[in-house]
Design an enzyme around this catalytic site. Structure first.
Site, mmCIF file in Angstrom:
data_model
loop_
_atom_site.group_PDB
_atom_site.id
_atom_site.type_symbol
_atom_site.label_atom_id
_atom_site.label_comp_id
_atom_site.label_asym_id
_atom_site.label_seq_id
_atom_site.Cartn_x
_atom_site.Cartn_y
_atom_site.Cartn_z
ATOM 1 N N SER A 133 -2.412 -2.776 -4.456
ATOM 2 C CA SER A 133 -2.145 -4.126 -3.954
ATOM 3 C C SER A 133 -2.986 -5.122 -4.731
ATOM 4 C CB SER A 133 -2.507 -4.216 -2.472
ATOM 5 O OG SER A 133 -2.632 -5.584 -2.110
ATOM 6 N N HIS B 164 2.122 -3.664 -5.593
ATOM 7 C CA HIS B 164 2.345 -4.200 -4.246
ATOM 8 C C HIS B 164 1.826 -5.642 -4.196
ATOM 9 C CE1 HIS B 164 2.746 -3.793 0.202
ATOM 10 N NE2 HIS B 164 1.659 -4.544 0.252
ATOM 11 N N ASP C 189 1.306 -9.031 -1.951
ATOM 12 C CA ASP C 189 1.215 -9.527 -0.576
ATOM 13 C C ASP C 189 1.431 -11.034 -0.515
ATOM 14 O OD1 ASP C 189 0.534 -7.161 0.985
ATOM 15 O OD2 ASP C 189 -1.264 -7.097 -0.257
ATOM 16 N N MET D 77 1.548 -14.238 1.994
ATOM 17 C CA MET D 77 1.124 -14.683 3.337
ATOM 18 C C MET D 77 1.269 -16.198 3.433
ATOM 19 S SD MET D 77 -2.333 -12.445 3.764
ATOM 20 C CE MET D 77 -2.456 -10.757 3.156
ATOM 21 N N HIS E 26 5.668 -7.705 -0.254
ATOM 22 C CA HIS E 26 5.430 -7.566 1.193
ATOM 23 C C HIS E 26 5.285 -8.957 1.785
ATOM 24 C CE1 HIS E 26 2.355 -6.069 4.469
ATOM 25 N NE2 HIS E 26 3.502 -6.483 5.002
ATOM 26 N N MET F 220 4.542 -11.433 4.550
ATOM 27 C CA MET F 220 3.924 -11.625 5.864
ATOM 28 C C MET F 220 4.091 -13.112 6.184
ATOM 29 S SD MET F 220 0.680 -9.170 5.123
ATOM 30 C CE MET F 220 1.053 -9.188 3.378
ATOM 31 N N MET G 191 2.122 -0.732 9.094
ATOM 32 C CA MET G 191 0.836 -1.390 8.828
ATOM 33 C C MET G 191 -0.277 -0.611 9.531
ATOM 34 S SD MET G 191 1.178 -3.806 6.721
ATOM 35 C CE MET G 191 -0.536 -4.365 6.776
ATOM 36 N N GLY H 26 -3.047 -9.483 7.048
ATOM 37 C CA GLY H 26 -3.724 -10.752 6.789
ATOM 38 C C GLY H 26 -4.861 -10.651 5.778
ATOM 39 N N ASP I 112 0.079 0.816 4.734
ATOM 40 C CA ASP I 112 -0.642 -0.285 4.075
ATOM 41 C C ASP I 112 -1.860 -0.690 4.895
ATOM 42 O OD1 ASP I 112 -1.345 -2.551 2.665
ATOM 43 O OD2 ASP I 112 0.480 -3.675 3.112
ATOM 44 N N GLY I 113 -3.038 -0.483 4.284
ATOM 45 C CA GLY I 113 -4.275 -0.953 4.893
ATOM 46 C C GLY I 113 -5.288 0.144 5.136
ATOM 47 N N GLY I 114 -6.453 0.001 4.527
ATOM 48 C CA GLY I 114 -7.557 0.925 4.790
ATOM 49 C C GLY I 114 -7.417 2.293 4.146
ATOM 50 N N GLY J 141 -5.608 -1.526 -1.888
ATOM 51 C CA GLY J 141 -6.039 -2.766 -2.527
ATOM 52 C C GLY J 141 -7.491 -2.732 -2.942
HETATM 53 C C1 DX5 Z 1 -3.008 -6.636 4.277
HETATM 54 C C2 DX5 Z 1 -2.138 -6.345 3.089
HETATM 55 C C3 DX5 Z 1 -2.530 -5.168 2.290
HETATM 56 C C4 DX5 Z 1 -3.911 -5.215 1.695
HETATM 57 C C5 DX5 Z 1 -4.478 -3.835 1.806
HETATM 58 O O1 DX5 Z 1 -2.387 -7.540 5.113
HETATM 59 O O2 DX5 Z 1 -0.791 -6.164 3.478
HETATM 60 O O3 DX5 Z 1 -1.568 -4.873 1.281
HETATM 61 O O4 DX5 Z 1 -3.951 -5.612 0.349
HETATM 62 O O5 DX5 Z 1 -5.782 -3.896 1.409
HETATM 63 P P1 DX5 Z 1 -6.816 -2.694 1.566
HETATM 64 O O6 DX5 Z 1 -6.323 -1.562 0.751
HETATM 65 O O7 DX5 Z 1 -8.064 -3.299 1.070
HETATM 66 O O8 DX5 Z 1 -6.870 -2.380 3.039
HETATM 67 ZN ZN ZN Z 2 0.680 -5.376 1.958
#
Ligand code: DX5
Ligand code: ZN
Length: 224
Positions: free
Chosen positions: A10, A35, A37, A39, A68, A70, A139, A144, A177-179, A199
């Site tokens: 990401s 990827h 993002d 927002m 993606h 959001m 997610m 965010g 996606d995330g963590g 990311g």
């Molecule tokens: C969060 C995004 C993710 C983000 C993930 O809202 O959708 O794509 O970049 O980041 P990490 O990998 O740091 O959790």
């Molecule tokens: Zn994302």
């Protein structure tokens, strides 16, 4: 037969002043997906980029662009992101007034359609659309911001999504996606994730190329 698992770096955690160079770092490591993002400051409390930047990324790389969204009212922005060069557009079930219409709009551009659920939204909410989409994004953090911790019950949601897709004999990729980090990547993969977004682990590393390679190796070993 299980599908090839992929890491989707990401760019949210990348250095935006040299985005193209940063994408090349993971491309060199073998990444197939970027990827992106998007927002809007309404659906999530953060603002990132719009179609103009997606168009610039498109000019910089041939990677599969996994956009993606959001954002609220995604229907109004599908044309712009498709024209900018997205290969997949994922939107949130919580954000769309008419989910079916957004899917149709994405498909009208002959690109992949993805549907996402936030941590508090049940997998079952996607059931009525599952045979119309190409990708189901679970997610695993509150959307965010990058750099948050993986929410453990996402593993159960991944399994549930896998059951839904397999029981319908459908060809839908499961994305998370995330963590995602080197410690949890194998467990997440075994729970059913096929595309794993990462990311901060990758672009926050001193050497993103090497970090991608390390995580990719762990991923390929997770099903042995
Ligand atoms: C969060 C995004 C993710 C983000 C993930 O809202 O959708 O794509 O970049 O980041 P990490 O990998 O740091 O959790
Ligand atoms: Zn994302």
């Amino acid at each position: 037969m299980s599908k090839k698992r992929k890491i989707a770096p990401s760019i949210l955690a990348a250095d935006f002043s040299r985005l193209c160079e940063q994408i090349k770092l993971v491309e060199k490591a073998g990444a197939e997906i970027s990827h992106v993002d998007v927002m809007d400051g309404h659906f999530v409390p953060n603002i990132t980029i719009g179609p103009a930047v997606v168009k610039s990324i498109r000019m910089c790389t041939d990677l599969f662009l996994d956009v993606h969204l959001m954002i609220e009212h995604p229907l109004n922005f599908i044309d712009a992101f498709a024209k900018a060069g997205a290969n997949n557009i994922t939107f949130h079930i919580e954000a769309a007034d008419d989910v079916g219409a957004v899917i149709d709009k994405i498909k009208s551009h002959n690109i992949n359609a993805g549907l996402s659920v936030k941590p508090a939204t049940a997998v079952a909410a996607v059931k009525e659309y599952i045979n119309r989409i190409d990708l189901f994004l679970i997610m695993s953090v509150e959307p965010g911001f990058g750099g948050q911790s993986f929410i453990e019950n996402s593993l159960e949601k991944l399994k549930e999504a896998q059951e839904m897709i397999q029981s319908g004999n459908l060809n839908v990729d499961i994305e998370v996606d995330g963590g995602v980090n080197p410690e949890n990547i194998q467990e997440i993969s075994r729970a059913g994730a096929e595309i794993l977004v990462a990311g901060s682990e990758i672009f926050g590393a001193d050497n993103p190329t090497r970090r991608f390679e390390e995580m990719h190796k762990l991923l390929t070993q997770s099903h042995i």
